[in-house]
Design a protein around this motif. Sequence first.
Motif, PDB file in Angstrom:
ATOM      1  N   TYR A 147       0.847  -1.201   0.000  1.00  0.00           N
ATOM      2  CA  TYR A 147       0.000   0.000   0.000  1.00  0.00           C
ATOM      3  C   TYR A 147       0.882   1.251   0.000  1.00  0.00           C
ATOM      4  N   GLY A 157       2.790   1.774  -3.130  1.00  0.00           N
ATOM      5  CA  GLY A 157       1.949   2.092  -4.283  1.00  0.00           C
ATOM      6  C   GLY A 157       1.902   0.960  -5.286  1.00  0.00           C
ATOM      7  N   THR A 158       2.079  -0.260  -4.807  1.00  0.00           N
ATOM      8  CA  THR A 158       2.131  -1.385  -5.739  1.00  0.00           C
ATOM      9  C   THR A 158       0.934  -2.338  -5.594  1.00  0.00           C
ATOM     10  N   THR A 181      -2.733  -3.612  -6.630  1.00  0.00           N
ATOM     11  CA  THR A 181      -3.585  -3.493  -7.822  1.00  0.00           C
ATOM     12  C   THR A 181      -4.823  -2.686  -7.425  1.00  0.00           C
ATOM     13  N   ALA A 182      -5.579  -2.236  -8.402  1.00  0.00           N
ATOM     14  CA  ALA A 182      -6.779  -1.436  -8.119  1.00  0.00           C
ATOM     15  C   ALA A 182      -7.740  -2.217  -7.223  1.00  0.00           C
ATOM     16  N   LYS A 183      -7.868  -3.511  -7.513  1.00  0.00           N
ATOM     17  CA  LYS A 183      -8.786  -4.338  -6.732  1.00  0.00           C
ATOM     18  C   LYS A 183      -8.278  -4.487  -5.292  1.00  0.00           C
ATOM     19  N   GLU A 184      -6.989  -4.765  -5.154  1.00  0.00           N
ATOM     20  CA  GLU A 184      -6.400  -4.907  -3.817  1.00  0.00           C
ATOM     21  C   GLU A 184      -6.555  -3.616  -3.024  1.00  0.00           C
ATOM     22  N   ASN A 185      -6.343  -2.514  -3.724  1.00  0.00           N
ATOM     23  CA  ASN A 185      -6.460  -1.207  -3.086  1.00  0.00           C
ATOM     24  C   ASN A 185      -7.882  -0.973  -2.558  1.00  0.00           C
ATOM     25  N   ALA A 186      -8.873  -1.386  -3.359  1.00  0.00           N
ATOM     26  CA  ALA A 186     -10.276  -1.222  -2.969  1.00  0.00           C
ATOM     27  C   ALA A 186     -10.582  -2.072  -1.730  1.00  0.00           C
ATOM     28  N   LYS A 188      -8.890  -0.504   1.343  1.00  0.00           N
ATOM     29  CA  LYS A 188      -9.616   0.683   1.811  1.00  0.00           C
ATOM     30  C   LYS A 188     -10.925   0.289   2.513  1.00  0.00           C
TER      31      LYS A 188
END
Lengths: 190, 106
Positions: B34, B37-38, B40-45, B48
Amino acid sequence: MDDTENNPRDSTALEQAIREHGPAMLAVARRLLRNEEDARECVQDAYLRAFTKSDQFDGRSTFRTWLHRIVVNSALGLLRKRKRSAVQTLDGLLPEFDANGCRIEPMWQIDEPLEKVLENRLVRDTVHQSIDKLPDIYRIVLLLRDIEGYSTEEVAQLLDTNVAVVKTRLHRARAALKRLLEPLWTGGEI
Amino acid sequence: MNPDRGVLRKLKGLLGKMPMMLTCQEFEDFVLDYFEGTLTAKENAIFKMHLLVCTDCKRYLAAYKRSVELGQNLFKEPNSPVPDDMPEDLVQAILAAKESEPELGP
Ligand SMILES: [Zn+2]
């Protein structure tokens, strides 16, 4: 590189390089080695290496960056030779979870801006001592990555290991540092 | 720990087993990426989402970030606890060592 004015074999060039970069290089060595005598030996060794192998300086980075890396390598060599810290575990310093996988986290408050916090001598000393307390394999990764500013890939290269190992160690080192610093924001005893 | 908190933890543990939801322990594995910044968009969602429901991880993340920042800024002048100097005797020692070993091998 024998006929240039900047002949690195020239002791004037060496002296100039020592006076210009020496203080920063000695500071790097002090952070990594935590010992004045070793730090001095490391810097001396690095300068001699740099000025003996100056033909290996390819100009792709600045001289300072190149020298910095030699200091780090020299320090890592000394650390390997010394093998001083026997304890390499982070027992009791990693995050804790209950049986349901829920985090057990103390209550604390972080309100003050970072700059303000860093003005406090007690805080600075605590952070410094806490970093020094980490076992070498974690301490070195934290120093190289977070403080000396190398990338994860560069740290892996310097330590002759892979990126996954560096990332795991970096995360554990940070989590352990956070744990050691907890008294600062829980208001407990440091 | 009061009993309410125990019940809350149990609920949170169950919540972590639902699709797209993480337990705190799983969340932990995402923390470094996190900050790098590595994710993925899905992992980030997913990451969060956990932060929205978990105050413990939210506090943890803030303290982790603060610890990293303290480390990163600790040795910056003028407050560095490590002196940034070059003793003259060390300068001379290096120069003397170079003189005595002008052709140091590789
Ligand atoms: Zn959580």
